[in-house]
Design a protein around this motif. Structure first.
Motif, PDB file in Angstrom:
ATOM      1  N   LEU A  67       0.857  -1.273  -0.181  1.00  0.00           N
ATOM      2  CA  LEU A  67       0.091  -0.003  -0.065  1.00  0.00           C
ATOM      3  C   LEU A  67       0.788   1.312   0.075  1.00  0.00           C
ATOM      4  O   LEU A  67       0.445   2.071  -0.754  1.00  0.00           O
ATOM      5  N   ARG A  68       1.878   1.060   0.718  1.00  0.00           N
ATOM      6  CA  ARG A  68       2.667   2.491   0.699  1.00  0.00           C
ATOM      7  C   ARG A  68       3.593   2.686  -0.579  1.00  0.00           C
ATOM      8  O   ARG A  68       4.045   3.771  -0.824  1.00  0.00           O
ATOM      9  N   ALA A  69       3.660   1.428  -1.506  1.00  0.00           N
ATOM     10  CA  ALA A  69       4.296   1.827  -2.495  1.00  0.00           C
ATOM     11  C   ALA A  69       3.202   2.176  -3.871  1.00  0.00           C
ATOM     12  O   ALA A  69       3.620   2.665  -4.906  1.00  0.00           O
ATOM     13  N   ASP A  70       1.986   2.125  -3.425  1.00  0.00           N
ATOM     14  CA  ASP A  70       0.960   2.705  -4.553  1.00  0.00           C
ATOM     15  C   ASP A  70       0.715   4.245  -4.064  1.00  0.00           C
ATOM     16  O   ASP A  70       0.262   4.455  -2.962  1.00  0.00           O
ATOM     17  N   VAL A  71       0.745   5.018  -5.309  1.00  0.00           N
ATOM     18  CA  VAL A  71       0.661   6.497  -5.274  1.00  0.00           C
ATOM     19  C   VAL A  71      -0.705   6.712  -4.889  1.00  0.00           C
ATOM     20  O   VAL A  71      -0.587   7.803  -3.843  1.00  0.00           O
ATOM     21  N   ARG A  72      -1.768   6.108  -4.775  1.00  0.00           N
ATOM     22  CA  ARG A  72      -3.018   6.356  -4.418  1.00  0.00           C
ATOM     23  C   ARG A  72      -3.411   6.070  -3.029  1.00  0.00           C
ATOM     24  O   ARG A  72      -4.307   6.497  -2.459  1.00  0.00           O
ATOM     25  N   LEU A  73      -2.596   5.104  -2.457  1.00  0.00           N
ATOM     26  CA  LEU A  73      -2.996   4.310  -1.228  1.00  0.00           C
ATOM     27  C   LEU A  73      -1.839   4.546  -0.140  1.00  0.00           C
ATOM     28  O   LEU A  73      -2.011   4.232   1.012  1.00  0.00           O
ATOM     29  N   THR A  75      -0.731   7.108   1.703  1.00  0.00           N
ATOM     30  CA  THR A  75      -1.247   7.898   2.998  1.00  0.00           C
ATOM     31  C   THR A  75      -2.334   7.274   3.700  1.00  0.00           C
ATOM     32  O   THR A  75      -2.590   7.836   4.733  1.00  0.00           O
ATOM     33  N   VAL A  76      -2.778   6.087   3.412  1.00  0.00           N
ATOM     34  CA  VAL A  76      -3.822   5.583   4.102  1.00  0.00           C
ATOM     35  C   VAL A  76      -3.129   4.873   5.432  1.00  0.00           C
ATOM     36  O   VAL A  76      -2.409   4.226   5.539  1.00  0.00           O
ATOM     37  N   PRO A  77      -3.799   5.569   6.665  1.00  0.00           N
ATOM     38  CA  PRO A  77      -3.383   5.078   7.831  1.00  0.00           C
ATOM     39  C   PRO A  77      -3.542   3.511   8.013  1.00  0.00           C
ATOM     40  O   PRO A  77      -4.355   2.829   7.413  1.00  0.00           O
ATOM     41  N   PHE A  78      -2.528   2.739   8.708  1.00  0.00           N
ATOM     42  CA  PHE A  78      -2.539   1.380   8.589  1.00  0.00           C
ATOM     43  C   PHE A  78      -2.553   1.142  10.314  1.00  0.00           C
ATOM     44  O   PHE A  78      -1.347   1.307  10.694  1.00  0.00           O
ATOM     45  N   LEU A  79      -3.410   0.297  10.845  1.00  0.00           N
ATOM     46  CA  LEU A  79      -3.437  -0.223  12.054  1.00  0.00           C
ATOM     47  C   LEU A  79      -3.155  -1.676  12.030  1.00  0.00           C
ATOM     48  O   LEU A  79      -3.808  -2.550  11.564  1.00  0.00           O
ATOM     49  N   GLU A 120       0.273  14.244   6.453  1.00  0.00           N
ATOM     50  CA  GLU A 120       1.065  14.505   5.374  1.00  0.00           C
ATOM     51  C   GLU A 120       1.214  13.391   4.477  1.00  0.00           C
ATOM     52  O   GLU A 120       1.296  12.172   4.987  1.00  0.00           O
ATOM     53  N   SER A 121       1.744  13.696   3.204  1.00  0.00           N
ATOM     54  CA  SER A 121       2.041  12.416   2.432  1.00  0.00           C
ATOM     55  C   SER A 121       3.385  11.705   2.790  1.00  0.00           C
ATOM     56  O   SER A 121       4.330  12.261   3.273  1.00  0.00           O
TER      57      SER A 121
END
Length: 365
Positions: A67-73, A75-79, A120-121
């Motif tokens: 997800l971190r490597a996907d430009v669209r995803l 910044t999505v928080p991850f728990l 932030e991004s």
């Protein structure tokens, strides 16, 4: 209303996590493995991802890195949730250890969602899909993680359901039903403590348990810990003798908390009628010394040489431990480059002394 993607391969855990999140007023997307979670995230970008670590087809950490490597995803928080402590857990926005408390989980979800607009991004991480080669992990370590997952996951599900039951009963619920639910929670906590101790003891004996040494104010850490015990055991008087000034030293807060919680628990359990525990912090050349003293039943002289041995149980009234707590505490102290010792007189109480170096000096066992 936020969209929360929940990835969990255990159906019971997936159901309970989704129920809790939906009760908070959010919509959920549910995935039973890492690949399904990735597909859902790319189809409908969520506001938060809640993921177990040990899942088929892609682990939680692998999902996070993808997800971190996907430009669209990215910044999505991850728990991240796990019964073990996987490599890469620090890359998640929040890490919670299973079994997780109901209120802790709810608060973590709400806090992350509340802070989402101001985030932030992130910088790109793990390009190329996020799949990483395994490090020098052994089959034994993988087995330990599997055992932790397979045992702690149903434990976590049972605890969350019991906590939900207590919440629904409220103060007006039948007293006998509340008593049963509270008893279930206590026994589940004992099971969790036992499983955690067995896994830690196995990792210690194999030299697989690593510390996360972070410089910090040890005085403030100790003050906070003692205050937690005052709130947990209001019938016991906890006295703290410590310098008013900061005491900076490198230590693994989670592991030192384990050591001191073990000592404080024993002091309360075997403290007798005095109901008094004294915690002191002092300095000796190159060392910070924490002493935990009680005025209870004490330990016989013949038992003292063996109290830190694995599976040894001190023969005292009211004792029902599993014989691993002090063994693990002593080993963790040595890993810090310090030591753990005891002085005791039968019928007069015990004093345990934890010594930690003022400068980082992690040792191998």
């Amino acid at each position: 209303m936020s969209v929360v993607l929940i990835a969990e391969d255990e159906e019971a855990m997936l159901e309970i996590f989704a129920q809790v999140v939906e009760d908070l007023g959010h919509r959920t997307l549910r995935a039973s493995n890492g690949e399904e979670a990735l597909l859902l995230a790319r189809t409908e970008p969520p506001d938060l991802v809640v993921s177990d670590h040990m899942m088929p087809r892609r682990t939680g950490v692998e999902l996070l890195r993808t997800l971190r490597a996907d430009v669209r995803l990215k910044t999505v928080p991850f728990l991240l949730l796990s019964a073990a402590r996987p490599l890469g857990l620090e890359e998640a926005d929040v890490f919670l250890s299973k079994p997780v408390e109901l209120e802790t989980f709810e608060q973590a979800v709400e806090n992350v969602l509340r802070s989402r607009p101001a985030r932030e991004s992130r910088q790109e991480a793990m390009p190329g899909g996020g799949r990483v080669e395994r490090s020098s992990g052994t089959v034994r370590e993988e087995m330990l993680n599997w055992v932790a997952h397979e045992i702690k996951t149903p434990l976590s599900s049972a605890r969350l359901n019991a906590q939900l039951l207590l919440r629904k009963q409220g103060e007006r619920g039948p007293a006998d039903e509340r008593h049963c639910a509270e008893t279930i929670l206590r026994q589940l906590d004992r099971m969790n403590t036992l499983v955690t101790s067995i896994l830690d003891a196995a990792r210690l004996s194999e030299g697989k348990l690593a510390l996360r040494m972070v410089p910090g104010d040890f005085t403030a850490f100790l003050q906070e810990l003692v205050q937690e015990w005052r709130e947990l055991q209001p019938q016991v008087e906890f006295m703290l003798k410590a310098p008013a000034s900061r005491l900076d030293l490198p230590f693994d807060a989670e592991r030192v908390r384990y050591i001191l919680n073990n000592l404080l628990s024993n002091a309360v359990k075997y403290g007798g009628e005095a109901r008094r525990v004294e915690v002191s912090l002092s300095l000796s050349p190159g060392l910070a010394v924490v002493q935990v003293r009680d005025w209870g039943v004490g330990i016989a002289a013949s038992e003292l040489p063996n109290v830190f041995e694995r599976f040894h149980r001190v023969e005292v009234a009211g004792g029902h431990g599993h014989g691993l707590g002090l063994y693990i505490a002593g080993a963790l102290a040595r890993l810090h480059g310090g030591s753990l010792s005891v002085q005791s007189t039968l019928g007069q109480g015990s004093t345990f002394s934890l010594r930690l170096p003022l400068s980082g000096s992690v040792r191998s066992l």
